[in-house]
Design an enzyme around this catalytic site. Structure first.
Site, PDB file in Angstrom:
ATOM      1  N   CYS A   1       0.718  -1.326  -0.198  1.00 47.71           N
ATOM      2  CA  CYS A   1      -0.016   0.059  -0.101  1.00 47.71           C
ATOM      3  C   CYS A   1       0.874   1.149  -0.031  1.00 47.71           C
ATOM      4  CB  CYS A   1      -0.769  -0.022   1.327  1.00 47.71           C
ATOM      5  SG  CYS A   1      -1.950  -1.803   1.224  1.00 47.71           S
ATOM      6  N   GLY A  27      -0.561   0.135  -5.092  1.00 47.68           N
ATOM      7  CA  GLY A  27      -1.864  -0.228  -4.750  1.00 47.68           C
ATOM      8  C   GLY A  27      -2.872   0.215  -5.546  1.00 47.68           C
ATOM      9  N   ASN A 106       0.574   1.389   6.193  1.00 52.77           N
ATOM     10  CA  ASN A 106       1.125   0.471   4.919  1.00 52.77           C
ATOM     11  C   ASN A 106       1.941  -0.587   5.750  1.00 52.77           C
ATOM     12  OD1 ASN A 106       4.288   0.897   3.142  1.00 52.77           O
ATOM     13  ND2 ASN A 106       2.795  -0.559   2.638  1.00 52.77           N
ATOM     14  N   GLY A 107       1.798  -1.862   5.407  1.00 49.47           N
ATOM     15  CA  GLY A 107       2.365  -2.889   6.086  1.00 49.47           C
ATOM     16  C   GLY A 107       1.468  -3.719   6.497  1.00 49.47           C
ATOM     17  N   TYR A 246      11.785  -4.521  -6.365  1.00 50.38           N
ATOM     18  CA  TYR A 246      10.431  -4.405  -7.279  1.00 50.38           C
ATOM     19  C   TYR A 246       9.623  -3.164  -6.785  1.00 50.38           C
ATOM     20  CZ  TYR A 246       5.789  -5.552  -8.745  1.00 50.38           C
ATOM     21  OH  TYR A 246       4.463  -5.678  -9.341  1.00 50.38           O
TER      22      TYR A 246
HETATM   23  P1  5GP Z   1       5.038 -14.937 -11.140  1.00 45.97           P
HETATM   24  O1  5GP Z   1       4.299 -14.824 -12.470  1.00 45.97           O
HETATM   25  O2  5GP Z   1       6.277 -15.742 -11.105  1.00 45.97           O
HETATM   26  O3  5GP Z   1       3.998 -15.547  -9.993  1.00 45.97           O
HETATM   27  O4  5GP Z   1       5.394 -13.459 -10.524  1.00 45.97           O
HETATM   28  C1  5GP Z   1       6.483 -12.816 -10.879  1.00 45.97           C
HETATM   29  C2  5GP Z   1       6.106 -11.594 -11.404  1.00 45.97           C
HETATM   30  O5  5GP Z   1       5.317 -10.888 -10.643  1.00 45.97           O
HETATM   31  C3  5GP Z   1       7.364 -10.722 -11.892  1.00 45.97           C
HETATM   32  O6  5GP Z   1       7.220 -10.262 -13.106  1.00 45.97           O
HETATM   33  C4  5GP Z   1       7.152  -9.491 -11.012  1.00 45.97           C
HETATM   34  O7  5GP Z   1       7.689  -8.152 -11.540  1.00 45.97           O
HETATM   35  C5  5GP Z   1       5.616  -9.422 -10.481  1.00 45.97           C
HETATM   36  N1  5GP Z   1       5.812  -9.111  -9.066  1.00 45.97           N
HETATM   37  C6  5GP Z   1       4.725  -8.249  -8.921  1.00 45.97           C
HETATM   38  N2  5GP Z   1       4.511  -8.064  -7.645  1.00 45.97           N
HETATM   39  C7  5GP Z   1       5.174  -8.855  -7.163  1.00 45.97           C
HETATM   40  C8  5GP Z   1       5.243  -8.911  -5.591  1.00 45.97           C
HETATM   41  O8  5GP Z   1       4.518  -8.472  -4.610  1.00 45.97           O
HETATM   42  N3  5GP Z   1       6.057 -10.114  -5.447  1.00 45.97           N
HETATM   43  C9  5GP Z   1       6.884 -10.449  -6.220  1.00 45.97           C
HETATM   44  N4  5GP Z   1       7.724 -11.428  -5.982  1.00 45.97           N
HETATM   45  N5  5GP Z   1       6.604 -10.511  -7.578  1.00 45.97           N
HETATM   46  C10 5GP Z   1       5.906  -9.408  -7.976  1.00 45.97           C
HETATM   47 MG    MG Z   2       7.269  -7.894 -13.796  1.00 54.73          MG
END
Ligand code: 5GP
Ligand code: MG
Ligand code: SF4
Length: 465
Positions: A1, A27, A106-107, A246
């Site tokens: 968030c 978010g 947030n958290g 990320y």
């Molecule tokens: P997957 O498709 O392997 O489940 O998720 C990986 C993709 O989700 C990556 O492209 C990454 O950019 C995106 N991603 C978005 N939000 C998150 C998050 O909160 N945790 C993680 N680990 N990946 C995320």
């Molecule tokens: Mg991605």
């Protein structure tokens, strides 16, 4: 968030709307703003959808007058999933004997379920399914005489990760948990002050970045002055390293360093740790782009946009249901055939969680005629769920929880797959000596399983660390 607050400017809610727009990546399900003006009291608007779709309408913004306001952009990690109910959308509001208070969190609180049980037994009436609502009820039970003191009392009882912004009629308050897991920064805007999850929220309103709120610090801003408090026992900071990889926006500054530069440096480290012979380095946009630039630079392999992202689709991971996420990849990403055909391609992405994204992208790249596909991932294997506010799935759905790197490579059907090492990631984040195993400088539990705060509610539900 994402959380944002402003005090000491006219029409504070307009600034908050802009700030939340800049924090939209944190978010996308819903947003809310609370403001206060001396004539009309507190005002609140909470809406589903993007900030820009609601908080740009003059007729709506007119209902949020006053020189002080806070806001929140929601992505559900706790509370109801999928169909978020509007009652779960923050800011939350409480009316106490000394006046009203709105909070935005947030958290994620790791003992919220236990607290909720206890509070309900003692008569609290919960309005939402959100962990954050505990804070309001704990404040209601405090015997302290000011809202800031009640907030301290409440936050001493909660565990986990929290960057909280609160407001009363006259005060803007910002707090970070003792480990400082989530970010929060202070800015100066004209004669007023702003609090934002990230510095990109300050930039958009033309505020000057003053400093980060420190882990374990509470700032109370009133009458144009910022007073700093230390409500918690001192602890060593454990900022979320995944914010670096990320979650945060690349134009933000975290811990005095550009997030973009950290991500580019991850690519440099990856190229050193996991080189490969290839013709083209492509990011999986947008999250893999800075690391791909670093990888290309360090390896000398040309950089190209082999995958094009539709700019009108949000973050797919953040879509709460599996079905939407599955569709999401194709809705969002398409292959640039002319560039890819016949080439040995290095694909750089930020993380592999369920493997959904990587599998789809590999298919698309091979269909487009790529000769080889090599995945390079800008984080270590995600083998553990996050309980501090990033929505990772349960352990059984994490690819890396049950597979080795080579098994994942075969499952994804790519020619090679390599993840950056934990030490490499720490070096990229500015820790020249890498991770200190005795006292890690960051939270990295989703990669290491080393949880800096025991996830009490999850342990009670049988989670094994
Ligand atoms: P997957 O498709 O392997 O489940 O998720 C990986 C993709 O989700 C990556 O492209 C990454 O950019 C995106 N991603 C978005 N939000 C998150 C998050 O909160 N945790 C993680 N680990 N990946 C995320
Ligand atoms: Mg991605
Ligand atoms: Fe960040 Fe991972 Fe720690 Fe969660 S477990 S706070 S995502 S480093």
């Amino acid at each position: 968030c994402g959380v944002f607050g402003v005090v000491g400017v006219s029409d504070a809610a307009n600034f908050v709307a802009l700030g939340l727009h800049a924090l939209q990546h944190r978010g996308q399900e819903a947003a809310g703003i609370v403001s206060h003006d001396p004539a009309g009291g507190f005002h609140s608007v909470r809406e589903f959808g993007y900030v820009r779709d609601n908080f740009t309408r003059a007729s709506l913004m007119q209902t949020l007058p006053g020189p002080i306001a806070i806001g929140h952009v929601r992505y559900s990690t706790a509370g109801s999933k999928g169909a978020t109910a509007i009652r779960d959308v923050q800011p939350f509001f409480g009316e106490f004997s000394m006046g009203g208070c709105a909070i935005a969190h947030n958290g994620n609180l790791t003992n919220a379920a236990a607290l909720r049980r206890e509070l309900i037994e003692r008569g609290s009436i919960f309005q939402s399914s959100s962990d954050s609502e505990c804070i309001i009820h704990l404040m209601a039970r405090s015997i302290q005489k000011t809202i800031a003191e009640r907030l301290k009392d409440a936050l001493r009882r909660v565990e986990g990760a929290f960057s909280v912004i609160a407001m009363t009629r006259t005060k803007l308050i910002g707090v970070r948990d003792p480990l400082g897991v989530r970010p929060l920064v202070l800015g100066r805007v004209g004669d007023g002050w702003a609090l934002s999850s990230e510095t990109c929220g300050l930039d958009i309103i033309g505020a000057e970045f003053v400093r980060e709120i420190e882990p374990g610090e509470m700032v109370v801003i009133e009458d144009g002055k910022v007073n700093s408090h230390r409500p918690f026992a001192p602890a060593k900071s454990r900022f979320c390293i995944f914010e670096q990889v990320y979650f945060s926006r690349p134009d933000s500054i975290l811990g005095g360093r550009s997030v973009y530069e950290t991500r580019r440096q991850i690519g440099v480290e990856l190229a050193r740790e996991a080189p490969v012979e290839a013709d083209l380095v492509c990011p999986v946009p947008d999250s893999g782009t800075p690391a791909a630039i670093g990888y290309a630079h360090e390896s000398g392999i040309p950089f190209g946009m082999g995958i094009i992202r539709n700019q009108y689709v949000g973050r797919t991971f953040i879509e709460p249901t599996e079905q939407i996420r599955n569709m999401g990849v194709r809705l969002k990403l398409n292959v640039n055939r002319a560039l890819i055909a016949g080439k040995r391609v290095v694909l750089v992405d930020d993380s592999v969680v369920r493997g959904t994204t990587s599998r789809k992208i590999k298919e698309m790249i091979l269909d487009a005629g790529a000769a080889e596909v090599h995945f390079r991932i800008a984080s270590p294997p995600t083998a553990w769920p996050c309980f501090y506010g990033v929505d990772t799935p349960e352990r059984s759905k994490l690819l890396a929880a049950s597979m080795t790197e080579n098994q994942m490579r075969d499952y994804l059907g790519v020619d090679s797959l390599r993840f950056i090492s934990l030490d490499g990631l720490y070096r990229a984040a500015g820790e020249a000596k890498g991770r200190n195993p005795e006292a890690p400088q960051f939270c990295d539990a989703c990669f290491s399983g080393d949880y800096p705060v025991a996830p009490a509610d999850m342990l009670e539900r049988g989670f094994e660390m």
